[in-house]
Design a protein around this motif. Structure first.
Motif, PDB file in Angstrom:
ATOM      1  N   HIS A 174     -64.896 -66.445  16.990  1.00 35.63           N
ATOM      2  CA  HIS A 174     -66.041 -65.873  17.685  1.00 35.63           C
ATOM      3  C   HIS A 174     -66.797 -67.010  18.361  1.00 35.63           C
ATOM      4  O   HIS A 174     -67.843 -67.452  17.879  1.00 35.63           O
ATOM      5  CB  HIS A 174     -66.935 -65.114  16.717  1.00 35.63           C
TER       6      HIS A 174
ATOM      7  N   SER B  70     -64.861 -57.441  22.909  1.00 32.08           N
ATOM      8  CA  SER B  70     -66.228 -57.763  23.292  1.00 32.08           C
ATOM      9  C   SER B  70     -67.084 -56.579  22.864  1.00 32.08           C
ATOM     10  O   SER B  70     -66.929 -55.472  23.392  1.00 32.08           O
ATOM     11  CB  SER B  70     -66.328 -57.994  24.806  1.00 32.08           C
ATOM     12  N   GLN B  71     -67.942 -56.810  21.894  1.00 30.66           N
ATOM     13  CA  GLN B  71     -68.702 -55.696  21.329  1.00 30.66           C
ATOM     14  C   GLN B  71     -70.201 -55.963  21.400  1.00 30.66           C
ATOM     15  O   GLN B  71     -70.649 -57.094  21.580  1.00 30.66           O
ATOM     16  CB  GLN B  71     -68.278 -55.452  19.877  1.00 30.66           C
ATOM     17  N   THR B  72     -70.951 -54.914  21.237  1.00 26.34           N
ATOM     18  CA  THR B  72     -72.407 -55.015  21.272  1.00 26.34           C
ATOM     19  C   THR B  72     -72.942 -55.452  19.909  1.00 26.34           C
ATOM     20  O   THR B  72     -72.250 -55.378  18.894  1.00 26.34           O
ATOM     21  CB  THR B  72     -73.030 -53.661  21.627  1.00 26.34           C
TER      22      THR B  72
ATOM     23  N   TYR C 105     -73.045 -67.424  17.552  1.00 25.32           N
ATOM     24  CA  TYR C 105     -73.780 -66.248  17.083  1.00 25.32           C
ATOM     25  C   TYR C 105     -75.208 -66.614  16.706  1.00 25.32           C
ATOM     26  O   TYR C 105     -76.153 -65.904  17.044  1.00 25.32           O
ATOM     27  CB  TYR C 105     -73.071 -65.613  15.885  1.00 25.32           C
TER      28      TYR C 105
ATOM     29  N   ARG D 110     -77.240 -67.060  19.825  1.00 27.77           N
ATOM     30  CA  ARG D 110     -77.446 -65.793  20.547  1.00 27.77           C
ATOM     31  C   ARG D 110     -78.458 -64.904  19.839  1.00 27.77           C
ATOM     32  O   ARG D 110     -79.257 -64.229  20.487  1.00 27.77           O
ATOM     33  CB  ARG D 110     -76.108 -65.062  20.702  1.00 27.77           C
TER      34      ARG D 110
ATOM     35  N   PRO E  34     -72.713 -57.644  14.755  1.00 26.07           N
ATOM     36  CA  PRO E  34     -71.723 -57.009  15.629  1.00 26.07           C
ATOM     37  C   PRO E  34     -71.479 -55.563  15.220  1.00 26.07           C
ATOM     38  O   PRO E  34     -71.476 -55.219  14.030  1.00 26.07           O
ATOM     39  CB  PRO E  34     -70.461 -57.856  15.405  1.00 26.07           C
TER      40      PRO E  34
ATOM     41  N   GLN F  18     -81.329 -50.598  25.476  1.00 28.72           N
ATOM     42  CA  GLN F  18     -80.875 -51.301  26.671  1.00 28.72           C
ATOM     43  C   GLN F  18     -81.994 -51.477  27.693  1.00 28.72           C
ATOM     44  O   GLN F  18     -81.765 -52.028  28.764  1.00 28.72           O
ATOM     45  CB  GLN F  18     -79.706 -50.533  27.305  1.00 28.72           C
TER      46      GLN F  18
ATOM     47  N   PRO G 196     -76.688 -59.899  24.816  1.00 29.24           N
ATOM     48  CA  PRO G 196     -75.412 -60.620  24.799  1.00 29.24           C
ATOM     49  C   PRO G 196     -74.332 -59.820  24.082  1.00 29.24           C
ATOM     50  O   PRO G 196     -74.619 -58.877  23.336  1.00 29.24           O
ATOM     51  CB  PRO G 196     -75.749 -61.913  24.043  1.00 29.24           C
ATOM     52  N   ARG G 197     -73.099 -60.205  24.288  1.00 34.32           N
ATOM     53  CA  ARG G 197     -71.956 -59.560  23.658  1.00 34.32           C
ATOM     54  C   ARG G 197     -71.416 -60.474  22.556  1.00 34.32           C
ATOM     55  O   ARG G 197     -71.571 -61.688  22.591  1.00 34.32           O
ATOM     56  CB  ARG G 197     -70.854 -59.307  24.683  1.00 34.32           C
ATOM     57  N   TYR G 198     -70.772 -59.861  21.601  1.00 35.93           N
ATOM     58  CA  TYR G 198     -70.127 -60.608  20.523  1.00 35.93           C
ATOM     59  C   TYR G 198     -68.633 -60.603  20.811  1.00 35.93           C
ATOM     60  O   TYR G 198     -67.955 -59.585  20.660  1.00 35.93           O
ATOM     61  CB  TYR G 198     -70.435 -59.958  19.179  1.00 35.93           C
ATOM     62  N   GLU G 199     -68.105 -61.721  21.253  1.00 36.06           N
ATOM     63  CA  GLU G 199     -66.727 -61.781  21.749  1.00 36.06           C
ATOM     64  C   GLU G 199     -65.792 -62.429  20.725  1.00 36.06           C
ATOM     65  O   GLU G 199     -66.150 -63.399  20.062  1.00 36.06           O
ATOM     66  CB  GLU G 199     -66.672 -62.561  23.062  1.00 36.06           C
TER      67      GLU G 199
END
Length: 298
Positions: free
Chosen positions: A147, A162-164, A202, A205, A243, A261, A267-270
């Motif tokens: 990650h 790629s999650q929220t 993480y 972020r 995540p 939103q 940001p996304r958690y990739e």
């Protein structure tokens, strides 16, 4: 001791006839005789007795026969295994992963890959992202699920997911019944998160989300594992931004709510699969195909 000498000896020992042995080996008798003589010279004893009545084994030949069979069988197996490995049909792969991959496609990848390639052995090692990158650089991992967006030079990558982020709250929290939560509504709450040393991306972020929402956490609890973060929330000791895949962990005592939103872009958690560009491992290519299949489906 040459394998060709053993093959010649084995053929004569089993046929007990030089002519039939030569035919079986697709060669003429003179070079077969020479091969037997060279082997006997190396052993230092006669292996075969040949006279008008035929061919028979000496005591030395009888002792050598089972060993010769075993050596030739072992050599044949070694050659077969090498060929299979060269085509990716067998081998050993060591795969690193961060814990949340258990909720984000890794089990499916492993099941699909093992079903299609049962002779390739997979060994899994759970580590944080930083540890995995180090292990990759020292050739102690074949591939790693990390990650981080900080991919070192010389590494290839596949973006797996790629999650929220979602808010993770104790189930008795005042906001637990809401449909969504703004990050700013968490101001003044103790915050649990994965330690900077474990997942610097993480960590940064999460704090950046808080800063963008106009606050700094009143206190921060830094933990080594995601499930530790969720456990602390379940005990009512903190809130967290985690995540979305962690909703599948099934831990009691917590509620997961989407983040509004309407606030600044979140940001996304990739998750990325990394491997060394210099890694020459055909089985790895097959595993990466399985990773791409799941990544594309997701």
């Amino acid at each position: 001791m040459e394998l060709r000498h053993l093959r010649c000896f084995l053929a004569v020992a089993e046929e007990l006839h030089f002519g039939r042995a030569a035919e079986r080996l697709a060669m003429s008798q003179p070079p077969l005789t020479v091969a037997i003589q060279q082997l006997e010279s190396e052993v230092g004893a006669a292996l075969l007795l040949r006279n008008s009545r035929g061919v028979r084994l000496t005591a030395a030949g009888s002792a050598l026969l089972p060993r010769a069979r075993a050596l030739l069988t072992s050599a044949s197996q070694a050659i077969g295994e090498a060929r299979e490995a060269a085509h990716g049909l067998s081998g050993n792969l060591v795969i690193g992963f961060a814990g949340t991959m258990l909720y984000r496609g890794l089990p499916q990848m492993l099941r699909d890959f093992r079903a299609e390639h049962p002779r390739i052995k997979l060994s899994l090692r759970e580590m944080n992202s930083g540890e995995q990158v180090i292990e990759l650089q020292h050739d102690r991992l074949d591939a790693a699920f990390v990650h981080t967006s900080r991919v070192p030079a010389g590494m290839h990558q596949i973006l797996v997911a790629s999650q929220t982020f979602v808010a993770c709250l104790p189930d008795h929290h005042a906001l637990a019944g809401a449909r969504s939560v703004k990050p700013s509504q968490l101001a003044g709450e103790p915050l649990a998160l994965v330690a900077r040393a474990v997942s610097p991306d993480y960590h940064e972020r999460t704090l950046a989300m808080c800063s963008a929402a106009g606050f700094d956490p009143v206190s921060v609890h830094e933990l080594r594992h995601w499930l530790s973060v969720v456990s602390m929330v379940a005990e009512g000791l903190a809130v967290a931004l985690v995540p979305a895949a962690l909703q599948q962990c099934g831990m009691a005592g917590v509620r997961y709510l989407p983040l509004s939103q309407k606030e600044a872009a979140l940001p996304r958690y990739e998750t990325r699969c990394l491997w060394s560009a210099a890694r020459d491992q055909p089985a790895l290519g097959l595993f990466l195909n399985a990773v791409r299949t799941v990544a594309q489906a997701g």
